[in-house]
Design a protein around this motif. Structure first.
Motif, PDB file in Angstrom:
ATOM      1  N   GLU A 100       1.090  -1.235   0.019  1.00  0.00           N
ATOM      2  CA  GLU A 100      -0.313  -0.047  -0.096  1.00  0.00           C
ATOM      3  C   GLU A 100       1.005   1.736   0.380  1.00  0.00           C
ATOM      4  OE1 GLU A 100      -2.599  -0.507   3.602  1.00  0.00           O
ATOM      5  OE2 GLU A 100      -0.901   0.662   4.843  1.00  0.00           O
ATOM      6  N   VAL A 101       0.181   2.680  -0.329  1.00  0.00           N
ATOM      7  CA  VAL A 101       0.679   3.742  -0.609  1.00  0.00           C
ATOM      8  C   VAL A 101      -0.072   4.760   0.916  1.00  0.00           C
ATOM      9  CG1 VAL A 101       1.760   5.555  -1.659  1.00  0.00           C
ATOM     10  CG2 VAL A 101       2.323   3.170  -2.792  1.00  0.00           C
ATOM     11  N   VAL A 102       0.883   5.132   1.700  1.00  0.00           N
ATOM     12  CA  VAL A 102      -0.321   5.971   2.872  1.00  0.00           C
ATOM     13  C   VAL A 102      -0.065   7.842   2.049  1.00  0.00           C
ATOM     14  CG1 VAL A 102      -0.883   6.108   4.844  1.00  0.00           C
ATOM     15  CG2 VAL A 102      -1.000   3.996   3.605  1.00  0.00           C
ATOM     16  N   MET A 103      -1.091   7.944   1.953  1.00  0.00           N
ATOM     17  CA  MET A 103      -0.754   9.775   1.613  1.00  0.00           C
ATOM     18  C   MET A 103      -0.920  10.753   2.843  1.00  0.00           C
ATOM     19  SD  MET A 103      -1.605  10.121  -2.631  1.00  0.00           S
ATOM     20  CE  MET A 103      -0.625   9.567  -4.224  1.00  0.00           C
ATOM     21  N   ARG A 104      -0.642  10.440   3.877  1.00  0.00           N
ATOM     22  CA  ARG A 104      -1.201  12.248   4.445  1.00  0.00           C
ATOM     23  C   ARG A 104      -0.299  12.617   4.657  1.00  0.00           C
ATOM     24  NH1 ARG A 104      -4.766   9.335   3.805  1.00  0.00           N
ATOM     25  NH2 ARG A 104      -6.044   7.962   4.980  1.00  0.00           N
ATOM     26  N   PRO A 105      -0.669  13.784   5.657  1.00  0.00           N
ATOM     27  CA  PRO A 105       0.401  15.163   5.982  1.00  0.00           C
ATOM     28  C   PRO A 105       1.944  15.217   6.232  1.00  0.00           C
ATOM     29  CG  PRO A 105      -2.016  15.664   6.530  1.00  0.00           C
ATOM     30  CD  PRO A 105      -2.098  13.938   5.867  1.00  0.00           C
ATOM     31  N   ASP A 106       2.595  15.594   5.111  1.00  0.00           N
ATOM     32  CA  ASP A 106       3.669  15.590   6.234  1.00  0.00           C
ATOM     33  C   ASP A 106       4.535  14.214   5.022  1.00  0.00           C
ATOM     34  OD1 ASP A 106       4.278  17.950   7.411  1.00  0.00           O
ATOM     35  OD2 ASP A 106       3.656  16.146   9.148  1.00  0.00           O
ATOM     36  N   ASN A 107       3.825  13.614   3.970  1.00  0.00           N
ATOM     37  CA  ASN A 107       4.524  12.613   3.196  1.00  0.00           C
ATOM     38  C   ASN A 107       3.885  13.301   1.658  1.00  0.00           C
ATOM     39  OD1 ASN A 107       5.157  10.114   2.336  1.00  0.00           O
ATOM     40  ND2 ASN A 107       3.725   8.915   3.558  1.00  0.00           N
ATOM     41  N   TYR A 108       3.972  11.702   1.636  1.00  0.00           N
ATOM     42  CA  TYR A 108       2.607  11.943  -0.160  1.00  0.00           C
ATOM     43  C   TYR A 108       1.970  12.235  -0.190  1.00  0.00           C
ATOM     44  CZ  TYR A 108       6.607   9.492  -2.323  1.00  0.00           C
ATOM     45  OH  TYR A 108       7.745   8.602  -2.719  1.00  0.00           O
ATOM     46  N   HIS A 109       1.147  13.167  -1.704  1.00  0.00           N
ATOM     47  CA  HIS A 109      -0.031  14.010  -1.002  1.00  0.00           C
ATOM     48  C   HIS A 109      -0.222  14.470  -2.880  1.00  0.00           C
ATOM     49  CE1 HIS A 109       2.183  17.428  -0.793  1.00  0.00           C
ATOM     50  NE2 HIS A 109       1.819  18.275  -1.155  1.00  0.00           N
ATOM     51  N   ILE A 110      -1.745  14.358  -3.103  1.00  0.00           N
ATOM     52  CA  ILE A 110      -2.015  15.400  -4.192  1.00  0.00           C
ATOM     53  C   ILE A 110      -2.372  16.094  -4.342  1.00  0.00           C
ATOM     54  CG2 ILE A 110      -3.962  14.757  -5.822  1.00  0.00           C
ATOM     55  CD1 ILE A 110      -3.760  12.180  -5.287  1.00  0.00           C
ATOM     56  N   MET A 111      -1.931  17.073  -5.146  1.00  0.00           N
ATOM     57  CA  MET A 111      -1.935  18.890  -5.149  1.00  0.00           C
ATOM     58  C   MET A 111      -3.110  19.129  -5.801  1.00  0.00           C
ATOM     59  SD  MET A 111      -1.129  20.471  -2.436  1.00  0.00           S
ATOM     60  CE  MET A 111      -1.334  23.074  -2.985  1.00  0.00           C
ATOM     61  N   VAL A 112      -3.700  20.076  -5.808  1.00  0.00           N
ATOM     62  CA  VAL A 112      -4.891  20.155  -7.030  1.00  0.00           C
ATOM     63  C   VAL A 112      -4.987  22.311  -6.616  1.00  0.00           C
ATOM     64  CG1 VAL A 112      -5.958  18.383  -6.717  1.00  0.00           C
ATOM     65  CG2 VAL A 112      -7.115  19.579  -5.252  1.00  0.00           C
ATOM     66  N   ASN A 113      -5.125  22.666  -7.668  1.00  0.00           N
ATOM     67  CA  ASN A 113      -4.534  24.040  -7.271  1.00  0.00           C
ATOM     68  C   ASN A 113      -6.100  24.778  -8.024  1.00  0.00           C
ATOM     69  OD1 ASN A 113      -3.059  25.004  -5.686  1.00  0.00           O
ATOM     70  ND2 ASN A 113      -1.637  23.857  -7.416  1.00  0.00           N
ATOM     71  N   GLU A 114      -6.860  26.216  -8.327  1.00  0.00           N
ATOM     72  CA  GLU A 114      -7.407  26.939  -8.595  1.00  0.00           C
ATOM     73  C   GLU A 114      -8.763  25.559  -8.792  1.00  0.00           C
ATOM     74  OE1 GLU A 114      -6.232  28.549 -12.691  1.00  0.00           O
ATOM     75  OE2 GLU A 114      -4.195  27.971 -11.812  1.00  0.00           O
ATOM     76  N   LEU A 115      -9.279  25.193  -7.856  1.00  0.00           N
ATOM     77  CA  LEU A 115     -10.239  24.650  -7.197  1.00  0.00           C
ATOM     78  C   LEU A 115     -11.610  25.620  -7.992  1.00  0.00           C
ATOM     79  CD1 LEU A 115      -9.763  23.413  -4.116  1.00  0.00           C
ATOM     80  CD2 LEU A 115     -10.475  21.640  -6.463  1.00  0.00           C
ATOM     81  N   SER A 116     -12.801  25.123  -8.206  1.00  0.00           N
ATOM     82  CA  SER A 116     -13.728  25.881  -9.244  1.00  0.00           C
ATOM     83  C   SER A 116     -14.775  26.016  -7.321  1.00  0.00           C
ATOM     84  CB  SER A 116     -14.559  24.504  -9.294  1.00  0.00           C
ATOM     85  OG  SER A 116     -15.641  23.414  -8.424  1.00  0.00           O
ATOM     86  N   GLN A 117     -15.342  27.192  -7.380  1.00  0.00           N
ATOM     87  CA  GLN A 117     -15.797  27.776  -6.341  1.00  0.00           C
ATOM     88  C   GLN A 117     -16.619  26.685  -5.597  1.00  0.00           C
ATOM     89  OE1 GLN A 117     -15.001  30.711  -5.313  1.00  0.00           O
ATOM     90  NE2 GLN A 117     -13.310  31.085  -6.919  1.00  0.00           N
ATOM     91  N   SER A 118     -17.019  25.697  -5.907  1.00  0.00           N
ATOM     92  CA  SER A 118     -18.096  25.009  -5.247  1.00  0.00           C
ATOM     93  C   SER A 118     -17.075  23.687  -3.873  1.00  0.00           C
ATOM     94  CB  SER A 118     -18.980  24.457  -6.333  1.00  0.00           C
ATOM     95  OG  SER A 118     -17.726  23.196  -6.795  1.00  0.00           O
ATOM     96  N   ILE A 119     -16.356  23.957  -4.671  1.00  0.00           N
ATOM     97  CA  ILE A 119     -15.085  22.601  -3.040  1.00  0.00           C
ATOM     98  C   ILE A 119     -15.359  23.759  -2.283  1.00  0.00           C
ATOM     99  CG2 ILE A 119     -12.949  21.851  -3.141  1.00  0.00           C
ATOM    100  CD1 ILE A 119     -15.173  20.911  -5.346  1.00  0.00           C
ATOM    101  N   ARG A 120     -15.587  22.991  -0.899  1.00  0.00           N
ATOM    102  CA  ARG A 120     -15.945  23.877  -0.115  1.00  0.00           C
ATOM    103  C   ARG A 120     -15.846  22.651   1.391  1.00  0.00           C
ATOM    104  NH1 ARG A 120     -13.671  27.688  -1.888  1.00  0.00           N
ATOM    105  NH2 ARG A 120     -15.032  29.772  -2.885  1.00  0.00           N
TER     106      ARG A 120
END
Length: 160
Positions: A100-120
């Motif tokens: 398994e690959v565990v993505m957690r803070p201070d580790n691997y993660h997925i970064m998403v930028n320029e989110l739509s306004q509906s993501i809250r």
């Protein structure tokens, strides 16, 4: 027959507990053949409301290594796999066989930028993960408040 306050509370808990449980990042499991994804959640970046980090656990139950090549989101203009040092992962992330690959803070993660306004906070963030051999899979992870505590990582032993 009078219904007591305690009985009303019991009825409300019985009705709404499954909804609260289903929304928890700890309960959602996505299975795509030999790939199992769980414990997915996102947190908006505190200093910018149009960026978020996504965390999840990916199990590769196949007999072969695979590679997480890309991540896409219809709710963001840019999505990429990052290392703990905020640098993109060149060439994809290795998904070892029966591991398994565990993505957690201070580790691997997925970064998403320029989110739509509906993501809250409280909404869901749709993503597509693209693996070299297993293919592409769509899922949606709940978005947490910037200051909200990290959900605990659990290992459920999905087997090999």
């Amino acid at each position: 027959m009078a219904i007591t306050k305690a009985r009303w509370m019991a009825v409300l808990i019985w009705l709404f507990a499954p909804i609260a449980y289903a929304a928890s990042p700890q309960t959602q499991v996505w299975t795509f053949g030999t790939i199992v994804v769980e414990q997915g959640w996102a947190r908006l970046e505190p200093d910018q409301s149009n960026a978020a980090k996504i965390y999840l656990t990916i199990h590769n139950k196949s007999n072969n290594d695979d590679y997480l090549l890309a991540v896409e989101s219809q709710a963001a203009k840019l999505a990429m796999i990052h290392q703990a040092n905020q640098q993109p992962v060149p060439g994809g992330l290795t998904m070892p066989s029966h591991s398994e690959v565990v993505m957690r803070p201070d580790n691997y993660h997925i970064m998403v930028n320029e989110l739509s306004q509906s993501i809250r906070p409280g909404s869901n963030l749709p993503i597509r993960i693209v693996l070299r051999d297993a293919g592409s899979f769509d899922l949606s992870v709940p978005v947490l408040e910037a200051g909200e505590s990290d959900p605990p990582v659990t290992h459920r032993g999905h087997g090999s």
